[in-house]
Design an enzyme around this catalytic site. Structure first.
Site, PDB file in Angstrom:
ATOM      1  N   ASP A   1      21.126 -79.653 -57.700  1.00 27.44           N
ATOM      2  CA  ASP A   1      20.107 -78.826 -58.350  1.00 27.44           C
ATOM      3  C   ASP A   1      19.098 -79.636 -59.142  1.00 27.44           C
ATOM      4  OD1 ASP A   1      21.980 -79.368 -60.355  1.00 27.44           O
ATOM      5  OD2 ASP A   1      21.933 -77.341 -61.187  1.00 27.44           O
TER       6      ASP A   1
ATOM      7  N   GLY B   1      35.840 -75.696 -69.603  1.00 28.69           N
ATOM      8  CA  GLY B   1      36.193 -76.988 -69.035  1.00 28.69           C
ATOM      9  C   GLY B   1      36.766 -76.912 -67.647  1.00 28.69           C
ATOM     10  N   ALA B   2      36.636 -75.764 -66.982  1.00 31.19           N
ATOM     11  CA  ALA B   2      37.245 -75.565 -65.670  1.00 31.19           C
ATOM     12  C   ALA B   2      36.233 -75.633 -64.541  1.00 31.19           C
ATOM     13  CB  ALA B   2      37.966 -74.207 -65.634  1.00 31.19           C
ATOM     14  N   GLY B   3      35.006 -76.022 -64.834  1.00 29.98           N
ATOM     15  CA  GLY B   3      33.987 -76.073 -63.804  1.00 29.98           C
ATOM     16  C   GLY B   3      33.472 -74.707 -63.413  1.00 29.98           C
TER      17      GLY B   3
ATOM     18  N   SER C   1      31.386 -72.683 -65.478  1.00 32.48           N
ATOM     19  CA  SER C   1      30.132 -72.356 -66.167  1.00 32.48           C
ATOM     20  C   SER C   1      30.292 -71.414 -67.349  1.00 32.48           C
ATOM     21  CB  SER C   1      29.110 -71.780 -65.175  1.00 32.48           C
ATOM     22  OG  SER C   1      28.800 -72.718 -64.200  1.00 32.48           O
ATOM     23  N   SER C   2      31.261 -71.668 -68.188  1.00 29.69           N
ATOM     24  CA  SER C   2      31.425 -70.827 -69.372  1.00 29.69           C
ATOM     25  C   SER C   2      30.241 -70.947 -70.318  1.00 29.69           C
ATOM     26  CB  SER C   2      32.722 -71.190 -70.104  1.00 29.69           C
ATOM     27  OG  SER C   2      32.721 -72.537 -70.514  1.00 29.69           O
ATOM     28  N   SER C   3      29.645 -72.119 -70.419  1.00 28.79           N
ATOM     29  CA  SER C   3      28.508 -72.280 -71.327  1.00 28.79           C
ATOM     30  C   SER C   3      27.280 -71.553 -70.806  1.00 28.79           C
ATOM     31  CB  SER C   3      28.195 -73.761 -71.548  1.00 28.79           C
ATOM     32  OG  SER C   3      27.942 -74.412 -70.320  1.00 28.79           O
TER      33      SER C   3
ATOM     34  N   GLU D   1      20.231 -75.664 -73.108  1.00 30.16           N
ATOM     35  CA  GLU D   1      21.263 -76.660 -72.850  1.00 30.16           C
ATOM     36  C   GLU D   1      20.689 -78.067 -72.770  1.00 30.16           C
ATOM     37  OE1 GLU D   1      25.331 -76.967 -70.280  1.00 30.16           O
ATOM     38  OE2 GLU D   1      24.242 -75.092 -70.530  1.00 30.16           O
TER      39      GLU D   1
ATOM     40  N   ASP E   1      23.737 -73.132 -62.745  1.00 29.98           N
ATOM     41  CA  ASP E   1      24.702 -72.320 -63.475  1.00 29.98           C
ATOM     42  C   ASP E   1      24.036 -71.101 -64.100  1.00 29.98           C
ATOM     43  OD1 ASP E   1      26.430 -74.286 -62.773  1.00 29.98           O
ATOM     44  OD2 ASP E   1      26.741 -75.075 -64.793  1.00 29.98           O
TER      45      ASP E   1
END
Length: 431
Positions: free
Chosen positions: A80, A166-168, A170-172, A204, A216
């Protein structure tokens, strides 16, 4: 690609309470399958109502409740920021926000998933790289909106999330997008989904300081239920690609390795810089402008120019993954999702060997799934931990999940979380 530096700063911990979400999610999420070892809520449905938390904290009812999902990326990693192609789908796991506007310049933030109380800030004092821990993400959205000229005069916000950090997944980005959507509605800003995604990315990139691409945030803002999102990250055009695996007797599993990662440590930035160096040496704006058919000649040009071997590897991966996105789309359009399995395997090999962003646990998950009969598997997200996706016959999903769990136990790793990825709705107002 981009999974961000979510480990330390996002609202929501793996397995934490979170989204009860809307009734529209129940049909999709109800099909989710999970291994007994999965500590994450497979349907993304558990947890407290943020409206109740809001009222307890702030003494009044919120003006509304909004939700934005995490995502898995089917194919197209680290493409991206090279203006390339990606293909994410939204998860039923969401960040939810109860929000009311303020007129006095105060921004109050609270997450039920992160220890600590309410974070109180002044909107006219928000500045990039000023800390604030997890609260930097929603605060960065407020800053980005104001920098773009939008009159956001403050807000009270209560957050909760089921997107594992931290799991890949896209929580942020989910946290950014849900904040942006709520403020867009409350202050009547009139921004579209892609425009909200751009706000989240700026928060971000420029406020938090993680040099992520746009995937994301676009996935969280723009995905639709039952579809994968074909996104051209150069011009942000999208196509909703039907992704009904169940109709073909298939399931897409997510394996959360429980290995936490943080991309703010320089690994992501180093790869981005390497890609930009490759484009510079080739005399093209970005690696998107290098057709796959010219890859061999381009690699020879880079070698002749004395490019670092890492740059050559990065170029190989990005150009190859752009092609893999096109291959998977063609297979889905032809109704042959099974044939995408080898493309996923090829993508993982490139991420492991060319980009070198995998880890022992991710490689083990992919290998164990393949040995148990999976059609294909690869790591997803930023790597160095996080999650893998596994394409599998629906009837074999339980056996494959069990094989991966046993492989982790045999290697002395913590039990992974395993659940089915049901393509779900993007950001929306719940009430």
């Amino acid at each position: 690609m981009t999974e961000t530096a979510e480990q330390a700063v996002t609202a929501g911990q793996a397995g934490a309470p979170g989204s009860a979400d809307s009734a529209g999610q129940a049909g999709t999420a109800g099909r989710a399958w999970a291994s007994n070892s999965a500590g994450t809520d497979p349907a993304g449905q558990a947890g407290a109502d943020p409206a109740v938390t809001f009222t307890e904290l702030y003494g009044s009812e919120p003006a509304g409740i909004w939700a934005a999902p995490g995502r898995v990326n089917l194919i197209g990693e680290y493409t991206d920021f090279n203006d390339g192609f990606v293909m994410p789908l939204a998860l039923p796991h969401t960040a939810r926000a109860a929000v009311s506007p303020r007129k006095d310049g105060t921004l109050r933030l609270y997450s039920s998933d992160v220890p600590g109380g309410v974070v109180s800030l002044r909107v006219d004092e928000l500045a990039p790289h000023s800390g604030h821990g997890w609260a930097a993400y929603p605060a960065g959205v407020v800053w980005a909106l104001r920098e773009a000229g939008h009159l956001v005069t403050g807000a009270d916000i209560a957050l909760t999330s089921t997107v594992p950090t931290g799991a890949g997944l896209s929580s942020s980005a989910a946290l950014e997008v849900v904040t942006a959507l709520a403020l867009n509605d409350l202050f009547q800003l009139g921004l579209s989904g892609p425009e909200l995604a751009v706000v989240g990315r700026r928060a971000e990139n420029d406020f938090v300081g993680v040099p992520c691409g746009i995937m994301d945030q676009m996935a969280s803002a723009c995905c639709t239920e039952g579809h994968a999102l074909h996104l051209d990250t150069r011009d942000l055009t999208v196509r909703q690609v039907p992704f009904d695996l169940a109709a073909q007797g298939l399931t897409l599993l997510v394996v959360d390795t429980r290995v936490k990662h943080a991309l703010g440590d320089g690994a992501y930035a180093e790869r981005r810089a390497g890609c930009e160096e490759g484009a510079r040496l080739l005399g093209i704006p970005t690696l998107r402008d290098l057709p796959y058919e010219r890859l061999g000649a381009a690699l020879a040009t880079l070698a002749d120019a004395g490019a670092d071997e890492s740059v050559i590897r990065y170029v190989t991966h990005v150009v190859g993954d752009n092609r893999r996105v096109e291959q998977v789309i063609a297979l889905l359009d032809a109704g042959d999702a099974r044939a995408a399995g080898p493309v996923l395997n090829e993508g993982h090999r490139s991420l492991r060997d060319d980009l070198r962003v995998s880890c022992v646990e991710l490689d083990l998950a992919v290998a164990a799934a393949g040995e148990a009969g999976a059609l294909g598997a690869r790591m997803t997200g930023g790597g160095f931990g996080g999650s893998a996706i596994v394409l599998v016959e629906e009837a074999a999903a339980g056996a494959v999940a069990e094989a991966v769990t046993k492989a982790f136990a045999g290697a002395g790793h913590a039990a992974p979380g395993v659940f089915a990825a049901a393509p779900s709705a993007g950001a929306r107002r719940l009430r």
